[in-house]
Structures are given as C-alpha cells and as structure tokens.
Design a protein around this motif. Structure first.
Motif, PDB file in Angstrom:
ATOM      1  N   GLN A 182       0.495  -0.679  -0.256  1.00 19.77           N
ATOM      2  CA  GLN A 182      -0.307   0.053  -0.126  1.00 19.77           C
ATOM      3  C   GLN A 182       0.682   1.545   0.205  1.00 19.77           C
ATOM      4  OE1 GLN A 182      -3.720  -0.395   2.173  1.00 19.77           O
ATOM      5  NE2 GLN A 182      -2.613  -1.450   3.536  1.00 19.77           N
ATOM      6  N   VAL A 183       2.160   1.236  -0.192  1.00 19.29           N
ATOM      7  CA  VAL A 183       2.974   2.523  -0.074  1.00 19.29           C
ATOM      8  C   VAL A 183       3.307   2.501  -1.425  1.00 19.29           C
ATOM      9  CG1 VAL A 183       5.381   3.262   0.640  1.00 19.29           C
ATOM     10  CG2 VAL A 183       3.858   1.865   2.413  1.00 19.29           C
ATOM     11  N   PHE A 184       3.723   3.625  -2.039  1.00 21.44           N
ATOM     12  CA  PHE A 184       4.606   3.999  -3.117  1.00 21.44           C
ATOM     13  C   PHE A 184       5.684   5.139  -3.391  1.00 21.44           C
ATOM     14  CE2 PHE A 184      -0.216   2.484  -4.488  1.00 21.44           C
ATOM     15  CZ  PHE A 184      -0.070   2.464  -5.240  1.00 21.44           C
ATOM     16  N   TYR A 185       6.663   4.649  -3.786  1.00 19.11           N
ATOM     17  CA  TYR A 185       7.769   5.245  -4.461  1.00 19.11           C
ATOM     18  C   TYR A 185       7.515   6.349  -5.753  1.00 19.11           C
ATOM     19  CZ  TYR A 185       9.503   3.204  -0.255  1.00 19.11           C
ATOM     20  OH  TYR A 185      10.054   2.298   0.715  1.00 19.11           O
ATOM     21  N   VAL A 186       7.627   7.526  -6.004  1.00 13.47           N
ATOM     22  CA  VAL A 186       8.614   7.605  -6.604  1.00 13.47           C
ATOM     23  C   VAL A 186       9.590   7.645  -6.851  1.00 13.47           C
ATOM     24  CG1 VAL A 186       8.406  10.420  -8.049  1.00 13.47           C
ATOM     25  CG2 VAL A 186       6.634   9.834  -6.094  1.00 13.47           C
ATOM     26  N   LEU A 187      10.058   7.060  -8.091  1.00 17.47           N
ATOM     27  CA  LEU A 187      10.949   6.331  -8.603  1.00 17.47           C
ATOM     28  C   LEU A 187      11.649   7.665  -9.530  1.00 17.47           C
ATOM     29  CD1 LEU A 187      10.378   3.190  -8.572  1.00 17.47           C
ATOM     30  CD2 LEU A 187      11.211   3.728  -6.701  1.00 17.47           C
ATOM     31  N   ASP A 188      12.715   7.468  -9.853  1.00 15.91           N
ATOM     32  CA  ASP A 188      13.895   8.415 -11.280  1.00 15.91           C
ATOM     33  C   ASP A 188      12.756   8.272 -12.363  1.00 15.91           C
ATOM     34  OD1 ASP A 188      15.996   7.616  -9.763  1.00 15.91           O
ATOM     35  OD2 ASP A 188      16.717   6.522 -10.955  1.00 15.91           O
ATOM     36  N   GLY A 189      12.604  10.079 -12.727  1.00 16.02           N
ATOM     37  CA  GLY A 189      11.600  10.303 -13.565  1.00 16.02           C
ATOM     38  C   GLY A 189      10.765  11.069 -13.243  1.00 16.02           C
ATOM     39  N   GLY A 190      10.183  10.758 -11.423  1.00 13.56           N
ATOM     40  CA  GLY A 190       8.845  11.176 -11.372  1.00 13.56           C
ATOM     41  C   GLY A 190       9.264  12.104 -10.561  1.00 13.56           C
ATOM     42  N   ASP A 191       9.787  13.163 -11.007  1.00 14.64           N
ATOM     43  CA  ASP A 191      10.711  14.003 -10.379  1.00 14.64           C
ATOM     44  C   ASP A 191       8.754  15.663 -10.057  1.00 14.64           C
ATOM     45  OD1 ASP A 191      12.794  14.275 -10.214  1.00 14.64           O
ATOM     46  OD2 ASP A 191      13.811  14.704 -12.177  1.00 14.64           O
TER      47      ASP A 191
END
Length: 192
Positions: A182-191
C-alpha cells in the motif's frame, strides 16, 4: 535508509530511499506468523499491519519472509536519546502506553503507520483529517524536512496522495512478490 548508486560511470549519483513497512494487502509476515500458530501479526480494517508484542515470540520468521526486510528484531529496549535521561513518554508505565508503543526486548517490531494517531482520528470521527492534521498523520510524514512523504487514502481518487500517485509515476516496490503493498514510491523520472 537504503543507499544505492545509480547511473553509469562517469555519470553516477547516490540515491537514498527509506524502507518502511509496506502494509501489504497480502502480508507474508502475517501468513508465516499464523502458520506457526503465534498469531502475533494482524491487519486491521484500515489496512494497517500490526504486531502484538505480548504475543510475539521473537522467532523472526516474519523478518525472513518479508521481501522488504522491514521487521527488525529488538534485542534490547533502548532510550530514544542514548546517554541521556528518558523522555517523559518513555517514563510512562508500560500499561499506560498505547499498545503499539509497548515495545520490549526479544520481539520483532516494525512501522505501524503511527496507528496511535490514525486510531485517534477514527475514534474522533475525523478520518477525513488523516494526512492533513499533524495529530492524525504518521510522524514520518509530519517531520520530513523535504516533504518527500505524503500520507492519505489511496482509495479516494480526490485525495492528495491518490492524485500524486497518478501524476508522478509512483509505483509499488517488488510487486512481483504478490504482496500488494500500500506504499508507493516516486522513482527516477517522477520529479515533482
């Protein structure tokens, strides 16, 4: 905190990521705990995965099966600030603390999404204020100095967190394990 290097020489950089509990829809930690008959791990109606420290036997099977490496064995209870006096909260008798703060040695512990704060919102009928008011929001979100954390109802498409997930290439980690985190991460390219 997980530190990793990304890129190819000579264009490399270090990326730092926190790894808290994913509060999985299908938590393998709960599955293994139930399988051995301990039943110390539960998932409440709000999706929060919790450990009952009075039931935990410290076997660490939950840590072994967690693909995120989140459950941590607590060999000893330490003060928040080593070499200093206990904080006023640490001086409270064990029975006066919230159940998620009754830690003891030789058990496994992990993130609770600050259930004591979420529960307070539920009991006050203020679930709409979760992620908005500090008293009803997990502390990691509140104190993050760069506002890299956002907490709220991902099932509500109008919530700030659901909109951020949709607009910033946010993703769940290690989806291949089928835990449905249920936890989301903004990874590279998601500035931002």
């Amino acid at each position: 905190m997980i530190e990793r290097e990304v890129g190819s020489y000579p264009n490399t950089r270090t990326v730092f990521s926190t790894m808290n509990c994913m509060h999985c829809e299908d938590p393998p930690c709960q599955l293994v705990c139930d399988a051995i008959g301990v039943n110390a791990i539960s998932k409440n109606e709000f999706g929060v995965v919790l450990i009952d420290y009075d039931k935990c036997i410290g076997c660490q099977y939950c840590a072994a099966v967690c693909p995120y490496g989140v459950p941590q064995y607590n060999n000893e209870v330490r003060t928040l600030y080593p070499d200093e006096q206990k904080t006023p909260y640490e001086m409270l008798p064990y029975t006066e603390r919230h159940p998620t703060h009754r830690k003891k040695a030789h058990v496994v512990e992990k993130c609770t999404f600050c259930w004591h704060k979420l529960e307070k919102a539920v009991n006050a009928g203020k679930t709409d204020r979760i992620g908005k008011d500090p008293e009803y929001t997990p502390s990691c979100d509140v104190v993050c100095p760069v506002n890299a954390r956002l907490f709220g109802d991902i099932d509500d498409p109008t919530s700030a967190v659901a909109q951020k997930i949709g607009s910033k290439k946010a993703t769940q980690l290690k989806k291949e394990f089928g835990t449905r985190p249920q936890v989301f991460y903004v990874l590279d390219g998601g500035d931002y």
